[in-house]
Design a protein around this motif. Sequence first.
Motif, short mmCIF file in Angstrom:
data_model
loop_
_atom_site.label_atom_id
_atom_site.label_comp_id
_atom_site.label_asym_id
_atom_site.label_seq_id
_atom_site.Cartn_x
_atom_site.Cartn_y
_atom_site.Cartn_z
N PRO A 27 0.83 -1.21 0.00
CA PRO A 27 0.00 0.00 0.00
C PRO A 27 0.86 1.26 0.00
O PRO A 27 1.92 1.31 0.63
CB PRO A 27 -0.82 -0.13 1.29
CG PRO A 27 -0.08 -1.11 2.13
CD PRO A 27 0.62 -2.03 1.20
N TYR B 75 3.89 -10.16 0.97
CA TYR B 75 2.86 -9.16 0.63
C TYR B 75 2.09 -8.81 1.89
O TYR B 75 1.78 -9.68 2.71
CB TYR B 75 1.93 -9.74 -0.43
CG TYR B 75 0.57 -9.09 -0.55
CD1 TYR B 75 0.44 -7.77 -0.96
CD2 TYR B 75 -0.59 -9.81 -0.28
CE1 TYR B 75 -0.81 -7.18 -1.09
CE2 TYR B 75 -1.84 -9.24 -0.40
CZ TYR B 75 -1.95 -7.91 -0.80
OH TYR B 75 -3.19 -7.34 -0.92
N ASP C 218 -1.10 -5.83 3.27
CA ASP C 218 -2.07 -4.86 2.76
C ASP C 218 -3.06 -4.48 3.85
O ASP C 218 -3.18 -5.16 4.87
CB ASP C 218 -2.82 -5.46 1.56
CG ASP C 218 -3.27 -4.41 0.55
OD1 ASP C 218 -3.22 -3.20 0.87
OD2 ASP C 218 -3.69 -4.80 -0.55
N GLN D 252 -3.01 -10.59 -5.21
CA GLN D 252 -3.48 -9.30 -4.71
C GLN D 252 -4.67 -8.78 -5.52
O GLN D 252 -5.65 -8.28 -4.97
CB GLN D 252 -2.34 -8.28 -4.74
CG GLN D 252 -2.71 -6.95 -4.08
CD GLN D 252 -2.27 -5.75 -4.91
OE1 GLN D 252 -2.34 -5.78 -6.14
NE2 GLN D 252 -1.86 -4.70 -4.23
N ARG E 52 -8.42 -8.12 -3.93
CA ARG E 52 -9.08 -6.81 -3.96
C ARG E 52 -10.39 -6.86 -4.76
O ARG E 52 -11.36 -6.20 -4.40
CB ARG E 52 -8.13 -5.75 -4.51
CG ARG E 52 -7.07 -5.35 -3.48
CD ARG E 52 -6.15 -4.25 -3.97
NE ARG E 52 -5.41 -3.69 -2.86
CZ ARG E 52 -5.73 -2.58 -2.22
NH1 ARG E 52 -6.80 -1.91 -2.58
NH2 ARG E 52 -4.99 -2.12 -1.22
#
Length: 410
Positions: free
Chosen positions: A185, A210, A212, A243, A247
């Motif tokens: 982010p 990763y 987020d 990802q 999302r």
Amino acid sequence: MDTAFKIANRYELKELELNALLEITQAINENLPEKSLYKIYNFTLRANLKLGKLMLLVKEKNNWEQKLAFGTREDYQTTGASAHQLVEKRKILFPSDLVDSPFEEFDVAIPVFHKDELLAIVFLGGVANAEEKELIENHLNFIQALTNIIMVAIENKKMARERLEQEVYDKEMEIAKKVQQLLFPKSLPDKSNFIIDAHYSPHHTVGGDYYDWIAVDDHKKIVCIADVSGKGVPAALLMSNFQASLRTLLRKTIDLEEVIHDLNHQVFESANGENFITFFIALIDLKEKELTYVNAGHNPPFLVSSDGSIEKLDKGTLVLGALKEIPFLEIGTLKITEPQTLLLYTDGLTEAFNEDEEEFGPERVMEILSKYISATPQAILAAILKEIDAFIGKRALSDDITLLACKYHV
């Protein structure tokens, strides 16, 4: 007459040597592949010297490989170390030197060096008579020179290939780093009731870590962390797809059961069951005062309450993408009754080793957290990083370290 014949023969041999050198040089200049160079070398020696036996051992990194063999009784593929010991003194070996060695069927062994490095050893034998034996002995320097030219040319080809491979690898790593940086982010929340800080320490090869956070609305927030098996571009691309899938799913639903099942399907299809992803996701609902989470084979995050208690969040399922269907799934649910801090991390933290081969382990993380109950996320991460740096000393990290600390209250 004999003298005249010998002189004529000597000139003829010199002409053969020059022609052989010209042919080899032309082949090198034409950038022929290694296999073709070995073929020309093999033909040149056998045609001009009437050999009954020929064997060439070549050093490939730390191993020896038999590149050519003609007329030999044995397979010498695994005897390179013995040959290396024979030629340590850099001299040409004759039958008396080869007695009681694995190579006693040969008449001559010629070591080929480039500077101080032994590149190859050529073995010759099977000579029919004394005249032909003398022919070989008169050509020893030529054979050594010819072999040296071939081996240095091939060595240069290897070095050029390795440089090209390294350039490609470096480019791939650059792409993977850029892809990975795009996954993180761009900004982190810093509000009175919801604060996040994060840190990423890359290993020398790019991994698939990763983290987020997503604001569903004013009251509902999602935090997550993941680690894909493998390294480099494939890992970065798989995590990029992950990802994007996550999302997209969260725009449709925040039902964690549905999200996890869909993500498992996406990872399995993308990686063909060859790679998997460990994943932790938590939905923090500040209005309903509830935290729900799923741990999919990831290192259990720590939930620190203001009363000093520390809980491991380990309810969930298996890693994502290993199986076509998830065999079980348990949703973890906790009430938010006081200020809490949630620490997410990847295994690069707890599986870091010091110079004494000791593992950092989750216990040390819990000890740090117990000293920073009411601290900010920034202070917690700074304390962890200081401790891990002191722990590993001069030893390099063996994996990426990713940390995310989230402090919230209702």
